[in-house]
Every structure is written in C-alpha cells, then in structure tokens.
Design a protein around this motif. Sequence first.
Motif, short mmCIF file in Angstrom:
data_model
loop_
_atom_site.label_atom_id
_atom_site.label_comp_id
_atom_site.label_asym_id
_atom_site.label_seq_id
_atom_site.Cartn_x
_atom_site.Cartn_y
_atom_site.Cartn_z
N PHE A 3 0.82 -1.22 0.00
CA PHE A 3 0.00 0.00 0.00
C PHE A 3 0.85 1.27 0.00
N PRO A 4 1.86 1.38 0.87
CA PRO A 4 2.71 2.58 0.80
C PRO A 4 3.43 2.73 -0.55
N LEU A 5 3.82 1.61 -1.15
CA LEU A 5 4.48 1.68 -2.46
C LEU A 5 3.50 2.13 -3.54
N LEU A 6 2.25 1.70 -3.44
CA LEU A 6 1.21 2.17 -4.37
C LEU A 6 1.02 3.68 -4.21
N LEU A 7 1.00 4.14 -2.96
CA LEU A 7 0.88 5.58 -2.71
C LEU A 7 2.06 6.34 -3.32
N LEU A 8 3.27 5.77 -3.23
CA LEU A 8 4.45 6.40 -3.83
C LEU A 8 4.31 6.50 -5.35
N ILE A 9 3.80 5.46 -5.97
CA ILE A 9 3.62 5.46 -7.43
C ILE A 9 2.61 6.54 -7.84
N ILE A 10 1.48 6.59 -7.13
CA ILE A 10 0.47 7.61 -7.44
C ILE A 10 1.05 9.00 -7.23
N SER A 11 1.75 9.18 -6.12
CA SER A 11 2.38 10.46 -5.82
C SER A 11 3.32 10.87 -6.94
N ASN A 12 4.12 9.94 -7.42
CA ASN A 12 5.08 10.24 -8.49
C ASN A 12 4.40 10.58 -9.80
N CYS A 13 3.27 9.97 -10.07
CA CYS A 13 2.52 10.34 -11.28
C CYS A 13 2.12 11.81 -11.21
N PHE A 14 1.60 12.24 -10.07
CA PHE A 14 1.23 13.64 -9.91
C PHE A 14 2.47 14.55 -9.93
N MET A 15 3.55 14.11 -9.28
CA MET A 15 4.76 14.92 -9.24
C MET A 15 5.31 15.14 -10.65
N THR A 16 5.36 14.08 -11.43
CA THR A 16 5.90 14.19 -12.78
C THR A 16 5.02 15.12 -13.62
N LEU A 17 3.71 14.99 -13.47
CA LEU A 17 2.80 15.87 -14.19
C LEU A 17 2.97 17.32 -13.73
N ALA A 18 3.14 17.52 -12.43
CA ALA A 18 3.31 18.89 -11.91
C ALA A 18 4.60 19.51 -12.42
N TRP A 19 5.66 18.74 -12.45
CA TRP A 19 6.96 19.30 -12.85
C TRP A 19 7.10 19.49 -14.35
N TYR A 20 6.52 18.58 -15.13
CA TYR A 20 6.77 18.61 -16.58
C TYR A 20 5.52 18.77 -17.43
N GLY A 21 4.35 18.58 -16.86
CA GLY A 21 3.10 18.65 -17.63
C GLY A 21 2.86 19.99 -18.28
N HIS A 22 3.30 21.07 -17.64
CA HIS A 22 3.09 22.40 -18.21
C HIS A 22 3.81 22.55 -19.55
N LEU A 23 4.88 21.80 -19.76
CA LEU A 23 5.61 21.88 -21.04
C LEU A 23 4.76 21.33 -22.18
N PHE A 48 -0.57 12.14 -1.33
CA PHE A 48 -0.21 10.72 -1.41
C PHE A 48 1.18 10.45 -0.82
N MET A 49 2.09 11.40 -0.98
CA MET A 49 3.47 11.19 -0.52
C MET A 49 3.57 11.17 1.00
N ILE A 50 2.91 12.09 1.68
CA ILE A 50 3.02 12.17 3.13
C ILE A 50 2.53 10.88 3.80
N PRO A 51 1.35 10.37 3.44
CA PRO A 51 0.94 9.09 4.06
C PRO A 51 1.89 7.94 3.72
N ALA A 52 2.42 7.94 2.49
CA ALA A 52 3.34 6.86 2.10
C ALA A 52 4.58 6.87 2.97
N THR A 53 5.18 8.03 3.17
CA THR A 53 6.41 8.08 3.97
C THR A 53 6.13 7.80 5.44
N ARG A 54 5.00 8.22 5.92
CA ARG A 54 4.65 7.91 7.32
C ARG A 54 4.48 6.41 7.52
N LEU A 55 3.80 5.77 6.58
CA LEU A 55 3.60 4.32 6.69
C LEU A 55 4.93 3.57 6.60
N LEU A 56 5.80 3.99 5.69
CA LEU A 56 7.10 3.34 5.56
C LEU A 56 7.93 3.54 6.84
#
Length: 112
Positions: A3-23, A48-56
Amino acid sequence: MSFPLLLLIISNCFMTLAWYGHLKFLHGAPLWQAILFGWMIALLEYAFMIPATRLLAQHGWSLGQMKITQEVVTLLVFVPFMLYLFKQPFKLDYLWAGLCLLGCVYFVFRSS
C-alpha cells in the motif's frame, strides 16, 4: 507493504505531471499559469506522498531507504511519461541508469 508503495507510485505520477506537464499542456501560457498549474497538482502529490512516507517509517524504513525507493519509483514513472506523452526516444542509457539505481537499492537495504 504494498500500500505505501502504491501511494508512492500515485504520488510520483502527480509529481511528474506537476513538474513537466506544463511543457506539454501549457506550452504558450504565461509563467504564472504554469506555476499555478504545477502547485495545484503538487498538492495532490503531497496528499499521497506524506501518508506513504509515514507508513514506511512506521514499518521501520530509514530515510535513506525511503529516498532511494522514491528515486526508483520516480524513474519507473518518468521514463514511460517521457516516452509516451512527450514522444522522446528511448536511450539505452536509461536502462543503465536504472541498473545503477538497483545497485543503490541493494546497498541501502543490505544492512537492514
């Protein structure tokens, strides 16, 4: 532990979109709109990231283990994003970079 790893994956999808999606989606927009776009999406990333790191952390992971795992997940999310959304060519160097990260995973987890 999945579950925490799934949260990390979802978080990274949003992070990647936030950082590069505007391009891709706001190419001609003013900078302030690109920044606002990124911050709105980054809020979801943090949700998603905060709960993932807390769980880990509750499972006994060290900060180093969490960070290296985050970098592996980032690469696993970013490469398909780059290839399919931005139509960037695949380079063999991405595979070598991934293998180097696997070495990082080995070293950061071997002492636990």
